[in-house]
Scaffold this active site. Structure first.
Site, PDB file in Angstrom:
ATOM      1  N   GLN A 131     -17.688  -8.874   3.166  1.00 60.57           N
ATOM      2  CA  GLN A 131     -16.520  -8.371   3.083  1.00 60.57           C
ATOM      3  C   GLN A 131     -15.625  -8.925   1.945  1.00 60.57           C
ATOM      4  OE1 GLN A 131     -13.972  -7.604   6.814  1.00 60.57           O
ATOM      5  NE2 GLN A 131     -12.641  -9.095   5.852  1.00 60.57           N
ATOM      6  N   SER A 140      -2.435  -6.583  10.395  1.00 65.38           N
ATOM      7  CA  SER A 140      -3.678  -6.541   9.765  1.00 65.38           C
ATOM      8  C   SER A 140      -4.756  -7.169  10.611  1.00 65.38           C
ATOM      9  CB  SER A 140      -3.588  -7.729   8.373  1.00 65.38           C
ATOM     10  OG  SER A 140      -2.699  -7.064   7.613  1.00 65.38           O
ATOM     11  N   ASP A 168      -5.466  -4.781   1.162  1.00 65.10           N
ATOM     12  CA  ASP A 168      -4.499  -5.138   2.419  1.00 65.10           C
ATOM     13  C   ASP A 168      -3.228  -4.100   2.019  1.00 65.10           C
ATOM     14  OD1 ASP A 168      -2.903  -6.084   4.430  1.00 65.10           O
ATOM     15  OD2 ASP A 168      -4.298  -7.630   4.762  1.00 65.10           O
ATOM     16  N   THR A 179      -7.322 -10.740   7.771  1.00 63.48           N
ATOM     17  CA  THR A 179      -8.522  -9.987   7.643  1.00 63.48           C
ATOM     18  C   THR A 179      -9.917 -10.817   7.419  1.00 63.48           C
ATOM     19  OG1 THR A 179      -7.100  -8.502   6.304  1.00 63.48           O
ATOM     20  CG2 THR A 179      -9.434  -8.293   5.892  1.00 63.48           C
ATOM     21  N   ASP A 201      -6.087 -16.132   7.280  1.00 62.35           N
ATOM     22  CA  ASP A 201      -5.149 -15.008   7.489  1.00 62.35           C
ATOM     23  C   ASP A 201      -6.275 -13.977   8.154  1.00 62.35           C
ATOM     24  OD1 ASP A 201      -2.958 -13.531   7.121  1.00 62.35           O
ATOM     25  OD2 ASP A 201      -3.213 -13.279   5.072  1.00 62.35           O
ATOM     26  N   ASP A 208      -0.552  -6.402   0.168  1.00 66.97           N
ATOM     27  CA  ASP A 208       0.390  -6.378   1.140  1.00 66.97           C
ATOM     28  C   ASP A 208       1.503  -7.317   1.034  1.00 66.97           C
ATOM     29  OD1 ASP A 208       0.837  -5.980   4.440  1.00 66.97           O
ATOM     30  OD2 ASP A 208       0.714  -8.200   3.825  1.00 66.97           O
TER      31      ASP A 208
END
Length: 475
Positions: free
Chosen positions: A346, A128, A77, A181, A179, A353
């Site tokens: 994933q 994001s 990220d 993502t 969050d 970030d």
């Protein structure tokens, strides 16, 4: 007959020797694709070269269009080229390389703009949520949206599609699982802020269960039911459902009633031996985001001039009880690979970030190193398996820039001492606010395995959805 036998034996021996030579050459060239360290003394002619020789043959040998049984997507990220370079310089040296991030043989760049919610024109700096929705669904959307298009219409995610095709699925992050993502794979909400029932009633009323919607991100996460889900964000599971069969019960109680295995530390995670639709795994290792690897001073105005160069320190808050991103990745793969139909996983290194926003070089660099170690785990599995596509990329670019060590930069700066023993200054200067901002520069995307060639050249973030879906042969 003897001369004929001798001729045949000689031909066989010659073929074997030729085959061995080709195999040795291919192996050496393959090593050349992964080992990108400088080859000699940096001050000597050719000493900084990273190539061992011509790599044409090795690149050809790496190409495959067979169906990928498994896909592992790893996201840094906020990991733009500047973030990768800064972390490599610090941790490995200017002539060094990351054994995961830098070892994928096929590399390209992709665009990652979002869309303005009202005008539908390009918004050149994405967040994001919109970016994760782009690769999760193949659809451009507005900043803040998760799993919906620019008109608010739900779009199926790759995790949902893979699950429907009978594959095992996994979702791993160092952030709160609510969050942007990780949430983009498992939820469909008009705002990324709708973590639990409380926020959803206030900020995403149309999505709230009591209004006939799918519910909050956390409620949808439970319903989507990935086989393995690991990260932070435990506090949102303490909220109470406001409607439906679980009304008045906490989301943690709901998870238990639905058969989830709940683990909260590294030892409990390692003890798990099975995770599937009957017994999905939910690992929550922090109330909020998981602790970062390294600590150091934040950048400040003329910090590179007024303060000495620093070396990053281990974060005492990240104890042995907290699993690393590499450990979570390795465990997720070990559990998911038992599905005979394959898996989609994933993995996100989230706080590159978050530390970039905070202008914290050590935090940002440590999280990049963490992601690299996770990539190494994914690559080790893929190389042994032979049927796995591994992709490494980012969601958006970010603020940090490498500037001259003694530059009088207008923003916030901090000087670090790298592995080379040399000074490196990072500068953050794109916002007067407390938080630094994203940038719109195209991003690196790299891959290994079947269909990896589809990341080469210039693509768009939405292409990633189709590359992964089509590689697995699912619709």
């Amino acid at each position: 007959m003897q001369p004929a036998v001798s001729l045949i034996a000689g031909a066989v021996l010659s073929a074997l020797l030729c085959s061995s030579a080709i195999a040795a050459e291919t192996s050496a060239n393959a090593d050349g694709l992964t080992d990108r360290a400088a080859r000699g003394n940096l001050v000597e002619p050719g000493g900084a070269r990273r190539l061992a020789g011509d790599q044409t043959t090795a690149l050809k040998a790496s190409l495959s269009d067979k169906t990928a049984k498994n896909v592992i997507l790893l996201i840094g990220d906020g990991m733009g080229d500047s973030e990768i370079t800064a972390a490599r310089n610090y941790a490995e040296g200017a002539g060094g390389y990351f054994k995961g991030i830098d070892a994928l043989p096929l590399t390209g760049q992709y665009t990652h703009y979002s869309l303005d919610r009202k005008t539908h024109k390009p918004d050149y700096v994405t967040d994001s949520a919109a970016s994760a929705t782009a690769w999760a669904t193949g659809v451009k959307t507005y900043n803040g949206a998760l799993g919906v298009d620019v008109n608010g219409k739900d779009q199926p995610t790759l995790l949902e599609i893979a699950k429907a095709a009978g594959k095992a699925t996994g979702n791993v992050s160092t952030a709160e699982l609510q969050d942007a993502t990780p949430a983009a794979l498992v939820s469909h909400v008009i705002s990324r802020k709708c973590y639990g029932p409380e926020e959803t009633s206030e900020k995403c009323a149309a999505n709230a269960l009591e209004n006939g919607g799918r519910g909050s991100i956390t409620e949808q996460l439970l319903k989507t039911r990935a086989d393995v889900t690991l990260g932070g964000g435990a506090k949102s599971f303490n909220q109470l459902a406001k409607s439906g069969e679980w009304q008045g019960k906490s989301l943690k109680d709901q998870a238990a009633a639905q058969g989830y295995q709940w683990v909260s530390n590294a030892d409990e995670l390692q003890a798990v031996t099975l995770a599937n639709q009957q017994k999905p795994l939910l690992g929550l290792f922090a109330d909020g985001n998981m602790p970062v690897r390294w600590l150091g001073p934040k950048a400040s105005y003329h910090g590179n001039l007024d303060k000495p160069a620093v070396t990053c320190e281990n974060n005492p808050a990240r104890t042995a009880a907290t699993p690393t991103l590499a450990a979570m990745t390795e465990k997720a793969i070990a559990l998911l690979k038992d599905n005979p139909n394959g898996f989609f996983l994933q993995v996100e290194g989230a706080s590159i970030d978050k530390q970039d926003h905070a202008a914290n070089p050590c935090g940002q660099i440590g999280e990049t190193v963490d992601l690299d170690e996770a990539v190494q785990k994914a690559l080790a599995f893929a190389r042994a398996d032979g049927n796995t596509l591994v992709i490494v990329t980012a969601d958006h670019a970010h603020a940090s820039q490498i500037v001259s060590a003694d530059a009088k930069a207008p923003g916030l700066t901090q000087k670090l001492t790298t592995k080379d023993g040399a000074p490196m200054t990072l500068s953050y200067g794109n916002s007067e606010e407390e938080s630094q901002g994203h940038t719109g520069t195209q991003l690196r995307v790299a891959a290994y395995g079947p269909h990896a060639a589809n990341v080469v050249g210039l693509t768009d973030q939405t292409d990633l959805f189709f590359t992964m879906r089509d590689a697995m042969g699912i619709k």
